[in-house]
Design an enzyme around this catalytic site. Structure first.
Site, short mmCIF file in Angstrom:
data_model
loop_
_atom_site.label_atom_id
_atom_site.label_comp_id
_atom_site.label_asym_id
_atom_site.label_seq_id
_atom_site.Cartn_x
_atom_site.Cartn_y
_atom_site.Cartn_z
N HIS A 1 0.94 -1.26 -0.06
CA HIS A 1 -0.08 -0.16 0.02
C HIS A 1 1.01 1.22 0.04
O HIS A 1 0.55 2.22 -0.72
CB HIS A 1 -0.88 -0.14 1.17
CG HIS A 1 -1.70 1.15 1.42
ND1 HIS A 1 -1.30 2.19 2.49
CD2 HIS A 1 -2.65 1.77 0.75
CE1 HIS A 1 -2.11 3.18 2.54
NE2 HIS A 1 -2.81 2.98 1.25
N GLU B 1 1.99 1.91 -3.47
CA GLU B 1 0.97 2.26 -4.26
C GLU B 1 0.94 3.93 -4.14
O GLU B 1 0.81 4.69 -5.14
CB GLU B 1 -0.27 1.71 -3.89
CG GLU B 1 -1.51 2.22 -4.52
CD GLU B 1 -2.64 2.63 -3.45
OE1 GLU B 1 -3.04 3.84 -3.34
OE2 GLU B 1 -3.35 1.75 -2.83
N HIS B 2 1.22 4.47 -2.81
CA HIS B 2 1.07 5.78 -2.75
C HIS B 2 2.42 6.52 -3.46
O HIS B 2 2.46 7.40 -4.31
CB HIS B 2 1.22 6.35 -1.23
CG HIS B 2 0.00 6.17 -0.43
ND1 HIS B 2 -0.59 7.39 0.05
CD2 HIS B 2 -0.98 5.07 -0.61
CE1 HIS B 2 -1.74 7.13 0.65
NE2 HIS B 2 -2.05 5.96 0.33
N GLU C 1 -3.83 8.40 7.44
CA GLU C 1 -4.84 7.29 6.76
C GLU C 1 -5.22 6.07 7.53
O GLU C 1 -6.41 5.94 8.05
CB GLU C 1 -4.59 6.95 5.44
CG GLU C 1 -5.29 5.87 4.55
CD GLU C 1 -4.93 5.27 3.34
OE1 GLU C 1 -3.84 5.75 2.94
OE2 GLU C 1 -5.46 4.66 2.83
#
Lengths: 425, 443
Positions: B70, B73-74, B150
């Protein structure tokens, strides 16, 4: 890249205004590529018309319309929907009670009949009322200490204190407990009426068939009577900063200022300005300054809110308690800078290019098209709006942006609500 | 830049109904360097959805680096040598496009939605970041802070999300599906540039990717554009290996509780370890899909009728099955107690109802209704090019075939009552389960 002339002047979908034999008006997009029909409808009148001491009536009404109607009790009604995979839902906001219907073409007659029953002949059986009441209260309690929900609730309480928009649209556990069948029947009679509804239909159905179905569903509804008047309002407590205490490691922040309503000729410049400040793209100033450069938050942005009797611009973010002051400073700084210096010509052009180019993306499914059309009809913008809209965006000048900034950020003050345990606030 | 922490529940559950006229006339091929391509034409509006899927997700995170899939992905938005950080996003936005990305257990995907004439530009940028990502040290720390925020937003401030994490960690005693997609807080804090680059070099290759283009395009056009962009990337020789441990046969019924002062409305959930569409034998995944719909899909389901309508012991109840998964997966039953009903009393009622499934829940009408709804969903999904792109992309990313997706409605239609009873008897049993309570703590 500049949007082409074609994009500026073409309509993303072909809409026809249809008036049924019985006089029901609707906007219609015929498309037989996919064997389904999507309907969206919006009745004027919503939570703002709840009894002052009983917020939550309109939303409870919306939840009860598919809980038994005509000859069918709740379970029988739901079974008729489920057996044909007909999707019917209702919702209520401040100014309106709306809903949507989706059905396979082969079940259209049954789907429209169930919609007719839900609108015209809801039963409000006591067991259904009690079940929906219990579900609503459970839902309210489930969210009661969610920092985002707490911040939003307080924001409206403060910003629209003493006005119907300041009351919680879903009510409170206490107000929902007090709602009676008579309250629901009265609200139903007040809202669900002819002449008060906007309808959009998209899908594999011709005008003649649709006309007959519209007459059946909406033609037999009673004539509308005037609703109670909702006084014009603007956001109050600008300049206030309020903390809602809750023991969480991250504070949720809501901030608001004046707005410009969708129906207002100044809306489009405000919309472009909002896109530059905090609109949905990764390029907005707040996204860049708060998230990309400083890692202060996962989400940050602003949006324009249009109600019938008020408009506002409001923003959201969430950052760990220790960085709340820094986040608020960055946000205030960006708004001050945008007000005093305005966007660069390139920034303005890019924002317009985005808004023009992306408009068609909202018209790629039947459900989205129906929803958008019903909204435009409800706002009274005219059936040609979707064809005109990109040209309106294209015409926005730096002077327009300055005017919008003056109206929105004028005094430079915001209402800020923070839910969490922020340090240094 | 989302975490799909709860992947679309029926992301796989779709195709199109043969009986309902035309579905997508899709085609598939593979470039010389191994990149798979799927084209799904939809000519209603001059718009395309361009997606690239990678066959790696959080369940492929190296031990001790939870959240790296993840985080990367950022970081994929942080620029290449040719296109500095933010340029891709500026171009997408300037063209009137929309973009995002998401990470799930088994895959990571990036997408843009643009007017059809900008497809090639999207392909150029996306192909560029498939191999040329340049991670400046200066972007690492702020973006890690974004991910930490997040996680605070999604989990640290929400007791129900904490219960979901704890239940997954309890259900999967060995398999990485028990680790949250976003990662554990203390491990996200230690992720660095080296972790990200190692992970990137291992998984971001043409052989590991799937290009899906849906919208106003033809196969020939996509093939030509893909050859000219993605086709120029050198192959690595073979697809990276995904090492996934298998769950042992479960033996312990587990009970866990998250108690938090913020909880005003208690809830209960039950997870069962069950086969997925990839691990099921004897068509169990179709039986489980239909079983979830019959017993827990909406207000006409068995659980809702028994617990909410008849007994009034719950205000809501239902079930779902996450079939789209490479390895064994979850079947969930949940209920929200009525005022004054304790969670143990509710759980007992849920158990009583579950026991009666074979004898009472599986009448012909209920089965037929559930089939109708599942098959109709596949027709409804053909109204959305984005949905179709996601359905096919996610299916291929976990190792299903296009034919599997196409055949899905037929497989559902042919499930028999005995299949449902058998699935319930074999899988909805205590030793395969974790039961979770969300309740209020004193302080």
């Amino acid at each position: 890249m500049t949007a082409s002339v074609e994009t500026l002047s073409s309509s993303p979908t072909q809409v026809k205004a249809l008036t049924s034999a019985g006089g029901v008006e609707a906007w219609h997009v015929e498309s037989d590529v996919v064997p389904l029909i999507a309907v969206s409808f919006i009745f004027e009148g919503g939570s703002a018309h709840d009894p002052a001491d009983k917020p939550g009536v309109a939303q409870m009404l919306a939840r009860l319309l598919d809980e038994g109607a005509g000859a069918y009790d709740s379970d029988a009604f739901q079974e008729r929907l489920a057996a044909r995979a007909i999707e019917l839902s209702f919702n209520a906001g401040n100014d309106a009670l709306g809903g949507s219907l989706k059905t396979l073409v082969k079940h259209a007659d049954e789907a429209f009949e169930l919609l007719r029953l839900a609108l015209a002949e809801p039963r409000f059986d006591q067991d259904a009322i009690e079940r929906v009441r219990a579900q609503t209260i459970a839902g309210l309690k489930y969210q009661q200490n969610d920092p985002g929900v707490m911040a939003t609730r307080r924001f409206f309480e403060e910003g629209f204190a003493g006005h119907p928009y300041g009351r919680p649209t879903s009510g409170t556990p206490e107000s929902v407990a007090a709602i009676t069948r008579d309250d629901l029947v009265a609200m139903h009679r007040a809202i669900i009426a002819r002449g008060r509804v906007k309808v959009a239909v998209v899908g594999a159905i011709g005008a003649d068939n649709l006309s007959a179905l519209l007459d059946k569903v909406f033609g037999s509804l009673p004539e509308a009577k005037p609703l109670s008047r909702i006084e014009p309002a603007s956001l109050q407590k600008l300049g206030s900063q309020i903390v809602v205490d809750i023991d969480v490691p991250q504070s949720v922040i809501r901030f608001g200022m004046n707005g410009i309503a969708w129906r207002d000729p100044g809306f489009i410049p405000a919309y472009v300005l909002n896109h530059i400040l905090g609109g949905g793209a990764f390029t907005s100033r707040l996204f860049q300054e708060v998230r990309e450069k400083r890692g202060l938050a996962y989400s940050v942005g602003t949006s324009l809110v249009s109600y019938r009797s008020a408009a506002m611009t409001w923003g959201y973010t969430a950052t760990k308690n220790e960085r709340v002051v820094e986040a608020l400073d960055v946000i205030a700084g960006e708004m001050a800078k945008l007000t005093s210096e305005g966007p660069s010509d390139e920034e303005l052009q890019k924002a317009k290019d985005y808004l023009i180019g992306s408009y068609a993306l909202g018209f790629d499914t039947s459900t989205k098209i129906a929803h958008t059309l019903a909204q435009i009809a409800f706002e009274g913008l005219g059936i040609d709006y979707i064809a005109r809209r990109n040209a309106l965006v294209g015409a926005v000048t730096q002077a327009d942006i300055r005017g919008a900034a003056e109206r929105i950020f004028g005094g430079g003050q915001m209402l800020t609500v923070i839910a969490g345990r922020p340090t240094g606030v | 830049m989302d975490t799909a922490s709860k992947p679309l529940l029926r992301a796989d559950a779709a195709s199109f109904g043969r009986t309902e006229g035309s579905g997508p006339n899709l085609s598939a091929f593979t470039l010389d360097n191994g990149l798979d391509v799927v084209v799904i034409p939809d000519h209603r509006v001059p718009v395309v959805t361009h997606m690239v899927w990678y066959r790696n997700g959080s369940a492929d995170d190296p031990i001790g680096q939870s959240g790296i899939a993840h985080f990367l992905e950022h970081l994929m938005f942080k620029g290449t040598e040719k296109h500095p950080a933010g340029e891709f996003s500026k171009v997408v936005s300037g063209l009137g496009g929309q973009e995002n990305a998401f990470t799930s257990f088994d895959y990571t995907a990036y997408f843009q939605r643009v007017a059809r004439e900008h497809l090639k530009t999207m392909m150029e940028f996306e192909a560029d970041r498939m191999t040329n990502l340049l991670l400046e040290e200066s972007v690492i720390a702020p973006e890690r802070d974004v991910v930490l925020e997040e996680r605070r937003m999604r989990v640290e401030t929400d007791p129900s999300a904490q219960l979901s994490e704890a239940m997954a960690a309890s259900l999967f005693v060995h398999h990485p599906y028990g680790i949250p997609i976003i990662g554990w807080m203390h491990e996200i804090e230690t992720l660095n540039r080296d972790h990200a680059l190692d992970y990137y070099r291992r998984f971001y290759t043409p052989e590991n990717g799937i290009l899906v283009v849906a919208g106003d395009v033809t196969e020939d056009e996509v093939r030509r554009l893909a050859d000219a962009t993605y086709g120029r990337i050198a192959p690595r020789g073979k697809r990276p290996v995904r090492v996934r441990p298998r769950e042992p046969e479960p033996v312990a019924a587990r009970h866990i509780t998250v108690a938090d002062p913020k909880v005003e409305q208690p809830t209960m959930q039950r997870l069962y370890l069950v086969p997925s569409c990839r691990t099921a034998t004897q068509r169990d995944c179709y039986s489980l899909e239909l079983l979830a719909e019959v017993i827990g899909g909406g207000p006409t389901s068995y659980l809702y009728r028994k617990l909410v309508m008849e007994r009034g012991i719950a205000v809501n109840a239902g079930a779902w099955y996450m079939s789209s998964s490479m390895e064994d997966t979850r079947f969930c039953v949940y209920a929200v107690p009525a005022e004054g009903v304790s969670l143990p009393a509710l759980e007992e009622a849920v158990d009583q109802v579950l026991k009666t499934i074979p004898a009472e829940a599986l009448d012909a009408d209920s089965i037929e209704r559930a089939k109708t709804r599942l098959v109709a969903e596949t027709i409804y999904s053909t109204d959305s090019q984005s949905s179709l792109a996601r359905i096919y992309g996610s299916a291929l990313a976990i190792g299903e075939t296009i034919e599997d997706v196409r055949r899905w409605p037929v497989e559902i239609e042919t499930v028999l009552k005995d299949d449902l009873a058998s699935a319930a008897e074999r899988y909805l049993i205590p030793r395969r389960s974790v039961t979770g309570y969300l309740q209020k703590s004193a302080s």
